[in-house]
Design a protein around this motif. Structure first.
Motif, PDB file in Angstrom:
ATOM      1  N   THR A  35      -4.326 -30.267  -7.624  1.00  0.00           N
ATOM      2  CA  THR A  35      -4.869 -29.349  -6.622  1.00  0.00           C
ATOM      3  C   THR A  35      -3.715 -28.860  -5.766  1.00  0.00           C
ATOM      4  OG1 THR A  35      -5.208 -31.081  -4.961  1.00  0.00           O
ATOM      5  CG2 THR A  35      -7.054 -30.642  -6.489  1.00  0.00           C
ATOM      6  N   ALA A  36      -3.924 -27.744  -5.103  1.00  0.00           N
ATOM      7  CA  ALA A  36      -2.886 -27.206  -4.215  1.00  0.00           C
ATOM      8  C   ALA A  36      -2.563 -28.225  -3.123  1.00  0.00           C
ATOM      9  CB  ALA A  36      -3.352 -25.888  -3.601  1.00  0.00           C
ATOM     10  N   ARG A  37      -3.579 -28.896  -2.642  1.00  0.00           N
ATOM     11  CA  ARG A  37      -3.379 -29.897  -1.579  1.00  0.00           C
ATOM     12  C   ARG A  37      -2.501 -31.061  -2.055  1.00  0.00           C
ATOM     13  NH1 ARG A  37      -5.381 -30.951   3.174  1.00  0.00           N
ATOM     14  NH2 ARG A  37      -5.773 -33.058   3.905  1.00  0.00           N
ATOM     15  N   ALA A  40       1.032 -29.905  -2.420  1.00  0.00           N
ATOM     16  CA  ALA A  40       1.623 -29.739  -1.085  1.00  0.00           C
ATOM     17  C   ALA A  40       2.014 -31.087  -0.476  1.00  0.00           C
ATOM     18  CB  ALA A  40       0.635 -29.006  -0.172  1.00  0.00           C
ATOM     19  N   SER A  46       2.722 -27.313   3.547  1.00  0.00           N
ATOM     20  CA  SER A  46       1.328 -26.876   3.550  1.00  0.00           C
ATOM     21  C   SER A  46       1.007 -26.290   2.163  1.00  0.00           C
ATOM     22  CB  SER A  46       1.114 -25.805   4.620  1.00  0.00           C
ATOM     23  OG  SER A  46       1.751 -24.596   4.216  1.00  0.00           O
ATOM     24  N   THR A  47      -0.242 -25.903   1.955  1.00  0.00           N
ATOM     25  CA  THR A  47      -0.613 -25.289   0.672  1.00  0.00           C
ATOM     26  C   THR A  47      -0.138 -23.831   0.593  1.00  0.00           C
ATOM     27  OG1 THR A  47      -2.782 -24.645   1.535  1.00  0.00           O
ATOM     28  CG2 THR A  47      -2.648 -26.745   0.350  1.00  0.00           C
ATOM     29  N   GLN A  48       0.310 -23.286   1.715  1.00  0.00           N
ATOM     30  CA  GLN A  48       0.712 -21.870   1.765  1.00  0.00           C
ATOM     31  C   GLN A  48       1.775 -21.495   0.723  1.00  0.00           C
ATOM     32  OE1 GLN A  48       3.695 -20.287   3.206  1.00  0.00           O
ATOM     33  NE2 GLN A  48       2.794 -18.272   2.845  1.00  0.00           N
ATOM     34  N   VAL A  50       2.315 -22.761  -2.192  1.00  0.00           N
ATOM     35  CA  VAL A  50       1.702 -22.788  -3.529  1.00  0.00           C
ATOM     36  C   VAL A  50       0.997 -21.463  -3.783  1.00  0.00           C
ATOM     37  CG1 VAL A  50       0.025 -23.942  -5.042  1.00  0.00           C
ATOM     38  CG2 VAL A  50       1.406 -25.304  -3.441  1.00  0.00           C
ATOM     39  N   TYR A  51       0.199 -21.014  -2.808  1.00  0.00           N
ATOM     40  CA  TYR A  51      -0.553 -19.767  -2.981  1.00  0.00           C
ATOM     41  C   TYR A  51       0.292 -18.512  -2.782  1.00  0.00           C
ATOM     42  CZ  TYR A  51      -4.731 -22.564  -3.467  1.00  0.00           C
ATOM     43  OH  TYR A  51      -5.657 -23.464  -3.924  1.00  0.00           O
ATOM     44  N   MET A  57      -4.789 -21.517  -8.621  1.00  0.00           N
ATOM     45  CA  MET A  57      -4.507 -22.821  -9.214  1.00  0.00           C
ATOM     46  C   MET A  57      -4.581 -22.733 -10.741  1.00  0.00           C
ATOM     47  SD  MET A  57      -3.348 -25.200  -7.444  1.00  0.00           S
ATOM     48  CE  MET A  57      -3.485 -26.505  -8.651  1.00  0.00           C
TER      49      MET A  57
END
Length: 197
Positions: A35-37, A40, A46-48, A50-51, A57
């Motif tokens: 997961t992005a979390r 991260a 943070s997940t920022q 990744v996105y 995902m």
């Protein structure tokens, strides 16, 4: 008056870092935890990022899958025993991969993701193993494509079944027993295919 020290800017996270971290997370804990979390957390950010680097995902997962294929091929080709024909070493390398890389083996050979991915994309892993299989045993090149594909399909089904037993830590089967079984099947299939040329 005290001089203010400048704090250096934080290093920007790259796509390669996200991809490698996602791959290592899969390798250690499985594709399900991707997961992005979780990425991260591993990157301590943070997940920022990744996105920012990936549209979704799903794109991260596709990247991880491709990286896993490359890694698996490299690992499988590492096995070498001079008593074996090179193509046999490739098949045995698959068994050692099943034993050593449980989460990656599951992703490539036992997951829904793998079957969905190969429906819409080339099955690079099997095609690469097949091409290496042909190149490593010159006798196989003397057979028709249909015969070599058939032999490869049978051998693949056999090693995959044994690989699953090893992957599941089946106590009735040691890696040494598995290698002997695979060697026996390889020579049976090869002799049978060559005699029907």
């Amino acid at each position: 008056m005290k001089e203010l020290r400048k704090i250096p800017p934080k290093a920007e996270i790259t796509r390669e870092q996200v991809s490698l971290t996602a791959f290592e997370l899969t390798r250690q804990a499985g594709f399900e935890v991707l997961t992005a979390r979780n990425i991260a957390v591993k990157l301590k950010c943070s997940t920022q990022p990744v996105y920012r680097l990936y549209k979704s995902m799903e794109e991260v997962k596709e990247d991880v899958y491709k990286r896993t294929v490359d890694f698996a091929l490299n690992e499988i080709k590492q096995y070498s025993n001079e008593k074996n024909e090179p193509a046999m070493n490739l098949a045995v390398g698959c068994l050692f991969f099943a034993q050593a890389e449980k989460h990656l083996f599951r992703l490539l050979f036992l997951s829904e993701y793998s079957s969905d991915y190969t429906k819409y994309n080339d099955d690079l892993l099997n095609e690469e193993i097949y091409q290496a299989f042909l190149q490593l045993d010159p006798q196989l090149c003397t057979m028709s494509t249909i015969k070599t594909r058939e032999m490869f399909k049978k051998l693949s089904a056999y090693w995959l079944g044994i690989g699953v037993m090893i992957h599941m830590n089946s106590q009735e089967l040691t890696i040494d027993d598995a290698v002997v079984m695979l060697e026996e099947m390889y020579y049976v299939l090869k002799c049978s295919a060559l005699s029907k040329k």
